[in-house]
Design a protein around this motif. Sequence first.
Motif, PDB file in Angstrom:
ATOM      1  N   VAL A 189     -59.333  -1.847  20.656  1.00  0.00           N
ATOM      2  CA  VAL A 189     -59.322  -2.876  21.702  1.00  0.00           C
ATOM      3  C   VAL A 189     -59.890  -4.168  21.120  1.00  0.00           C
ATOM      4  CG1 VAL A 189     -60.158  -3.504  23.992  1.00  0.00           C
ATOM      5  CG2 VAL A 189     -59.596  -1.120  23.485  1.00  0.00           C
ATOM      6  N   LEU A 190     -59.157  -5.257  21.278  1.00  0.00           N
ATOM      7  CA  LEU A 190     -59.548  -6.537  20.699  1.00  0.00           C
ATOM      8  C   LEU A 190     -59.813  -7.572  21.784  1.00  0.00           C
ATOM      9  CD1 LEU A 190     -56.804  -6.767  17.919  1.00  0.00           C
ATOM     10  CD2 LEU A 190     -59.073  -5.738  17.733  1.00  0.00           C
ATOM     11  N   VAL A 191     -60.781  -8.460  21.530  1.00  0.00           N
ATOM     12  CA  VAL A 191     -61.046  -9.589  22.414  1.00  0.00           C
ATOM     13  C   VAL A 191     -60.175 -10.757  21.949  1.00  0.00           C
ATOM     14  CG1 VAL A 191     -62.776 -11.221  23.248  1.00  0.00           C
ATOM     15  CG2 VAL A 191     -63.398  -8.827  22.893  1.00  0.00           C
ATOM     16  N   ILE A 192     -59.327 -11.260  22.857  1.00  0.00           N
ATOM     17  CA  ILE A 192     -58.363 -12.298  22.510  1.00  0.00           C
ATOM     18  C   ILE A 192     -58.656 -13.562  23.315  1.00  0.00           C
ATOM     19  CG2 ILE A 192     -55.923 -12.901  22.356  1.00  0.00           C
ATOM     20  CD1 ILE A 192     -56.693 -10.508  20.635  1.00  0.00           C
ATOM     21  N   GLY A 193     -58.757 -14.684  22.620  1.00  0.00           N
ATOM     22  CA  GLY A 193     -58.977 -15.970  23.293  1.00  0.00           C
ATOM     23  C   GLY A 193     -57.724 -16.813  23.269  1.00  0.00           C
ATOM     24  N   SER A 194     -57.871 -18.095  22.941  1.00  0.00           N
ATOM     25  CA  SER A 194     -56.736 -19.011  22.868  1.00  0.00           C
ATOM     26  C   SER A 194     -56.797 -19.779  21.563  1.00  0.00           C
ATOM     27  CB  SER A 194     -56.748 -19.984  24.049  1.00  0.00           C
ATOM     28  OG  SER A 194     -55.744 -20.966  23.906  1.00  0.00           O
ATOM     29  N   CYS A 238     -59.560 -15.610  28.214  1.00  0.00           N
ATOM     30  CA  CYS A 238     -60.084 -14.584  27.303  1.00  0.00           C
ATOM     31  C   CYS A 238     -59.791 -13.228  27.943  1.00  0.00           C
ATOM     32  CB  CYS A 238     -61.584 -14.764  27.075  1.00  0.00           C
ATOM     33  SG  CYS A 238     -62.234 -13.780  25.686  1.00  0.00           S
ATOM     34  N   HIS A 239     -59.250 -12.299  27.158  1.00  0.00           N
ATOM     35  CA  HIS A 239     -58.929 -10.986  27.701  1.00  0.00           C
ATOM     36  C   HIS A 239     -58.985  -9.941  26.586  1.00  0.00           C
ATOM     37  CE1 HIS A 239     -54.990 -12.175  26.055  1.00  0.00           C
ATOM     38  NE2 HIS A 239     -54.757 -10.872  25.961  1.00  0.00           N
ATOM     39  N   LEU A 240     -58.920  -8.682  26.988  1.00  0.00           N
ATOM     40  CA  LEU A 240     -58.908  -7.587  26.034  1.00  0.00           C
ATOM     41  C   LEU A 240     -57.481  -7.064  25.880  1.00  0.00           C
ATOM     42  CD1 LEU A 240     -61.937  -7.700  27.018  1.00  0.00           C
ATOM     43  CD2 LEU A 240     -62.083  -5.342  26.283  1.00  0.00           C
TER      44      LEU A 240
END
Length: 237
Positions: free
Chosen positions: A35-40, A56-58
Motif C-alpha cells: 500500500v502506497l501513499v500517493i500525493g500530486s 492524498c490517498h492510499l
Amino acid sequence: MSLNNFYFKDSSFFSLRTFLLCSALSVWTPVQGEVLVIGSNLPIIAAPGDDVILPCHLEPMFDVQGLTVEWSKPDLKPDPSDRLSRVEYVHLYRDRKEVPDMKMASYFRRTELFMDDMKHGNISLKILNVSEEDNGRYRCFIPKLQSRVKAAVVELVVDSNFAKTSTTETPLQTPDPQDTTPTNAARSRVAVVIVVITLLIVLALAGFAAYFSRHIFHQTLKKHPEDDETEKQPLPV
C-alpha cells in the motif's frame, strides 16, 4: 570442444537463468501488494480566499480510520531562539478524531479531513480561506503504515493574480482501485518490471540458441561418426 564440456557449460547457463528468475520474482512479488501513499505531482494553484483540497490517498484502497494521519509543512523549522519551540501540525488525526491542540494556530478551524472517505484510503486535506501565507509544501504522513512509502508531498501555490472562481475547491473523488495514473513510485516499479522482463527474454533467447546448437551438434555426430574416430587416431610421424 568435447561433449562433456558442452553439457557442463549448457547446464551452468540454465542454472544461472533459473537463479536470476527466482531472484527477480522474490524481490518483485512483495512490492505488488504494498500500500502506497500517493500525493500530486502537480502544484495546487489557488487565489487568496479560496477553499482548496490537497489530494492524498492510499493505493490500493486501504482503511486508515484506525491509524494516525499527520499533515505538516516540512520546510517550516523550529525557532532557534526558543528551545521549547516545536514544529506543530497543519492537521493531526489520531484515535479516530482530530487533535486540535497540536495544530498551528494559523490553521485553527481552517482544515479538515473527509472522515467518511478515510475508510477508502482518502486522506486529502481541505484548507479553508487560503492566503499567500499558506504557500509552500505540505506533507501527508501515516507513521504506522506497513509500507516503504508512508508519505507524500503536495505543493500549494496561492497567487493573487490567479482568477478567483465561484467554485474554488477541487471535486473530491474517492480513489479508484483500478486507477493506473502514473506516479513516481509506480514509474519506478514499471521500470524495474521492464528491466526484469527484458533480462528474462534475453536469457530465454540465449537458452533456445544453446539448445539448438546442442541439437545440431548431436546431428553432426550422428551423420559423421568417422570424423570423431579420425580425430582420435594419432597423426603419422
